[in-house]
Scaffold this active site. Structure first.
Site, PDB file in Angstrom:
ATOM      1  N   ARG A 174       0.774  -1.150   0.236  1.00  0.00           N
ATOM      2  CA  ARG A 174      -0.074  -0.091  -0.084  1.00  0.00           C
ATOM      3  C   ARG A 174       0.841   1.160   0.020  1.00  0.00           C
ATOM      4  O   ARG A 174       1.996   1.267   0.709  1.00  0.00           O
ATOM      5  CB  ARG A 174      -0.828   0.011   1.281  1.00  0.00           C
ATOM      6  CG  ARG A 174      -2.033  -0.924   1.169  1.00  0.00           C
ATOM      7  CD  ARG A 174      -3.168  -0.471   0.300  1.00  0.00           C
ATOM      8  NE  ARG A 174      -4.212  -1.452   0.155  1.00  0.00           N
ATOM      9  CZ  ARG A 174      -4.428  -2.542  -0.642  1.00  0.00           C
ATOM     10  NH1 ARG A 174      -3.619  -2.898  -1.458  1.00  0.00           N
ATOM     11  NH2 ARG A 174      -5.618  -3.233  -0.579  1.00  0.00           N
ATOM     12  N   HIS A 230      -1.074  -0.033  -9.589  1.00  0.00           N
ATOM     13  CA  HIS A 230      -1.777  -0.808  -8.698  1.00  0.00           C
ATOM     14  C   HIS A 230      -2.287  -1.991  -9.367  1.00  0.00           C
ATOM     15  O   HIS A 230      -3.494  -2.550  -9.459  1.00  0.00           O
ATOM     16  CB  HIS A 230      -3.056  -0.054  -7.880  1.00  0.00           C
ATOM     17  CG  HIS A 230      -3.392  -0.768  -6.613  1.00  0.00           C
ATOM     18  ND1 HIS A 230      -3.545  -0.172  -5.632  1.00  0.00           N
ATOM     19  CD2 HIS A 230      -3.609  -2.057  -6.397  1.00  0.00           C
ATOM     20  CE1 HIS A 230      -3.898  -1.000  -4.780  1.00  0.00           C
ATOM     21  NE2 HIS A 230      -3.978  -2.179  -5.230  1.00  0.00           N
TER      22      HIS A 230
HETATM   23  P1  NDP Z   1      -1.474 -11.685   4.942  1.00  0.00           P
HETATM   24  O1  NDP Z   1      -2.397 -11.187   5.988  1.00  0.00           O
HETATM   25  O2  NDP Z   1      -1.828 -13.074   4.500  1.00  0.00           O
HETATM   26  O3  NDP Z   1      -0.095 -11.516   5.325  1.00  0.00           O
HETATM   27  C1  NDP Z   1       0.315 -10.310   6.268  1.00  0.00           C
HETATM   28  C2  NDP Z   1       1.800 -10.608   6.637  1.00  0.00           C
HETATM   29  O4  NDP Z   1       2.144  -9.232   7.268  1.00  0.00           O
HETATM   30  C3  NDP Z   1       1.880 -11.587   7.610  1.00  0.00           C
HETATM   31  O5  NDP Z   1       3.197 -12.458   7.489  1.00  0.00           O
HETATM   32  C4  NDP Z   1       2.072 -10.893   9.099  1.00  0.00           C
HETATM   33  O6  NDP Z   1       2.785 -11.718   9.910  1.00  0.00           O
HETATM   34  C5  NDP Z   1       2.835  -9.737   8.501  1.00  0.00           C
HETATM   35  N1  NDP Z   1       2.584  -8.332   9.404  1.00  0.00           N
HETATM   36  C6  NDP Z   1       1.611  -7.854   9.734  1.00  0.00           C
HETATM   37  N2  NDP Z   1       1.889  -6.977  10.560  1.00  0.00           N
HETATM   38  C7  NDP Z   1       3.314  -6.937  10.888  1.00  0.00           C
HETATM   39  C8  NDP Z   1       4.010  -6.332  11.986  1.00  0.00           C
HETATM   40  N3  NDP Z   1       3.647  -5.396  12.413  1.00  0.00           N
HETATM   41  N4  NDP Z   1       5.400  -6.582  11.833  1.00  0.00           N
HETATM   42  C9  NDP Z   1       5.853  -7.514  10.844  1.00  0.00           C
HETATM   43  N5  NDP Z   1       5.017  -8.366   9.980  1.00  0.00           N
HETATM   44  C10 NDP Z   1       3.843  -8.123   9.968  1.00  0.00           C
HETATM   45  O7  NDP Z   1      -1.877 -10.581   3.537  1.00  0.00           O
HETATM   46  P2  NDP Z   1      -1.450 -10.812   2.106  1.00  0.00           P
HETATM   47  O8  NDP Z   1      -0.255 -11.721   1.924  1.00  0.00           O
HETATM   48  O9  NDP Z   1      -2.658 -11.737   1.615  1.00  0.00           O
HETATM   49  O10 NDP Z   1      -1.530  -9.299   1.462  1.00  0.00           O
HETATM   50  C11 NDP Z   1      -0.593  -8.464   2.093  1.00  0.00           C
HETATM   51  C12 NDP Z   1      -0.953  -7.111   1.769  1.00  0.00           C
HETATM   52  O11 NDP Z   1      -0.758  -7.055   0.192  1.00  0.00           O
HETATM   53  C13 NDP Z   1      -2.498  -6.820   1.812  1.00  0.00           C
HETATM   54  O12 NDP Z   1      -2.594  -6.321   3.157  1.00  0.00           O
HETATM   55  C14 NDP Z   1      -2.728  -5.571   0.578  1.00  0.00           C
HETATM   56  O13 NDP Z   1      -2.298  -4.208   1.099  1.00  0.00           O
HETATM   57  C15 NDP Z   1      -1.570  -5.892  -0.323  1.00  0.00           C
HETATM   58  N6  NDP Z   1      -2.046  -6.307  -1.573  1.00  0.00           N
HETATM   59  C16 NDP Z   1      -1.628  -5.406  -2.818  1.00  0.00           C
HETATM   60  C17 NDP Z   1      -2.213  -5.773  -3.979  1.00  0.00           C
HETATM   61  C18 NDP Z   1      -1.693  -4.775  -5.236  1.00  0.00           C
HETATM   62  O14 NDP Z   1      -2.361  -4.989  -6.332  1.00  0.00           O
HETATM   63  N7  NDP Z   1      -0.752  -4.012  -4.968  1.00  0.00           N
HETATM   64  C19 NDP Z   1      -2.873  -6.980  -4.127  1.00  0.00           C
HETATM   65  C20 NDP Z   1      -3.033  -7.713  -2.999  1.00  0.00           C
HETATM   66  C21 NDP Z   1      -2.784  -7.362  -1.730  1.00  0.00           C
HETATM   67  P3  NDP Z   1       2.230 -12.699  10.843  1.00  0.00           P
HETATM   68  O15 NDP Z   1       2.409 -13.976   9.628  1.00  0.00           O
HETATM   69  O16 NDP Z   1       3.269 -13.147  11.588  1.00  0.00           O
HETATM   70  O17 NDP Z   1       0.724 -12.770  11.043  1.00  0.00           O
HETATM   71  C1  OXD Z   2      -5.980  -5.834  -2.691  1.00  0.00           C
HETATM   72  C2  OXD Z   2      -5.622  -4.989  -3.722  1.00  0.00           C
HETATM   73  O1  OXD Z   2      -5.898  -5.564  -1.469  1.00  0.00           O
HETATM   74  O2  OXD Z   2      -5.950  -5.432  -5.075  1.00  0.00           O
HETATM   75  O3  OXD Z   2      -6.212  -7.231  -3.101  1.00  0.00           O
HETATM   76  O4  OXD Z   2      -4.947  -4.263  -3.499  1.00  0.00           O
END
Ligand code: NDP
Ligand code: OXD
Length: 312
Positions: free
Chosen positions: A224, A272
């Site tokens: 993001r 994006h």
């Molecule tokens: P998940 O919830 O599966 O993974 C999040 C990861 O971040 C986990 O490993 C979590 O740790 C870690 N995390 C969260 N908070 C912290 C912190 N404070 N310190 C360290 N690690 C942290 O999310 P996804 O992988 O499905 O998606 C990730 C992000 O990608 C989404 O939130 C979205 O914003 C972005 N996204 C962007 C897209 C785009 O087109 N650009 C498309 C899809 C998603 P733990 O495993 O220990 O919980």
């Molecule tokens: C998502 C994105 O969060 O597309 O899936 O950004």
């Protein structure tokens, strides 16, 4: 059962017909102000009014992985938020990040310039061992990306809240290990959710710790825009501390026409687009979850249910 569909800035018709096809007995419709009460909603960035008018919603199914826009809203008391997990996005993220990484590592931009000038010249091979990749966030998308990068024999570090045991990935967990993770990484990939802990995490103070504090870091932000302090990036690039950045997400989207990121020679901008929601895969996932809820399984233990305390 009544399912309401509320997709801001997206065309809802194919979602409505896809859901209706799976639930012929249900009433599936596009949300409008004053719409009748629904059991479940399929949403992307819905307005507050929709939630205020639907206090009886049981499931709020987000068609994306990130729920930051939803968590800014006031939720009905008993509504559970469920996000799409993977549904075809993880492989797209892996493609995007590997492409950006390899383009940088193999200096394909410089070869492209040479080619346009008809210039035939080799560059010295670079060593993968000198380009360790750090993936912030080892969730559904980050783990897939980290594994894909490791397939190309780059050293890979991963940073998450909880420790991970993933073959080929060195795990760093928690805030106390962030500095070590950054120092051990040269190319930084952000795949964190936006939460109060992660907003602005890509800033001068952290980015200057990459690569043991030496110049040569590279940033790939596919999570993001709110993760990056945008004003900090260009000075680090211009000073030579960072070699470049590939950015898919921005504080303001669409990226304004006069934004300096568009024209900076060391920044690659995409709109994006790193991992698009795939409609059929997402509908299939949402449908199977609605069936589970309607069949009495409830939301406990369901993959993708958002933990409001953690913020993701
Ligand atoms: P998940 O919830 O599966 O993974 C999040 C990861 O971040 C986990 O490993 C979590 O740790 C870690 N995390 C969260 N908070 C912290 C912190 N404070 N310190 C360290 N690690 C942290 O999310 P996804 O992988 O499905 O998606 C990730 C992000 O990608 C989404 O939130 C979205 O914003 C972005 N996204 C962007 C897209 C785009 O087109 N650009 C498309 C899809 C998603 P733990 O495993 O220990 O919980
Ligand atoms: C998502 C994105 O969060 O597309 O899936 O950004």
């Amino acid at each position: 059962m009544h399912i309401t569909v509320c997709l801001t800035d997206l065309k809802p018709d194919a979602w409505v017909s896809g859901l209706q096809h799976e639930f012929p007995e249900a009433h599936v419709s596009v949300w409008q102000p004053g719409a009748p009460p629904a059991d479940h909603a399929v949403v992307w960035s819905p307005p507050q009014r929709m939630l205020d008018e639907q206090p009886g919603l049981r499931g709020l199914f987000n068609i994306g992985a990130g729920v930051d826009a939803l968590l800014k809203l006031r939720m009905p008391l008993h509504t559970r938020i469920v996000r799409v997990e993977d549904a075809g996005m993880a492989v797209q993220m892996a493609e995007y990040v590997c492409h950006a990484l390899i383009r940088h590592f193999r200096e394909f931009d410089a070869y492209e310039v040479d080619a346009r000038q008809g210039s035939w010249g080799y560059r010295a091979p670079r060593l993968r061992s000198q380009f360790p990749v750090g993936v912030m966030g080892l969730g559904v998308l980050g783990e897939r990306v980290a594994k894909a990068v490791a397939q190309f024999d780059f050293p890979v570090n991963g940073w998450s809240r909880s420790p991970k045991d993933i073959a080929g990935i060195r795990s760093f967990a928690g805030h106390q290990s962030l500095d070590a993770f950054l120092a051990e990484s040269r190319v930084l990939v952000c795949l964190l959710p936006v939460t109060p802990d992660t907003r602005g995490i890509l800033r001068r103070e952290t980015l200057t710790k990459l690569n043991g504090g030496a110049p040569g870091g590279y940033v790939i932000n596919v999570a993001r825009g709110a993760h990056l302090v945008e004003a900090d990036l260009i000075p680090l690039l211009d000073a030579g501390q960072l070699d470049g950045a590939t950015l898919d997400v921005f504080e303001t989207e669409p990226l304004p026409a006069d934004h300096p990121f568009w024209r900076h020679p060391k920044i690659t901008v995409t709109p994006h687009a790193s991992a698009r929601t795939l409609r059929e895969e997402s509908i299939a996932q949402i449908v199977s979850k609605i069936r589970a809820v309607e069949g009495g399984a409830g939301f406990d233990g369901m993959a993708g249910v958002v933990d409001l305390e953690r913020g993701y």
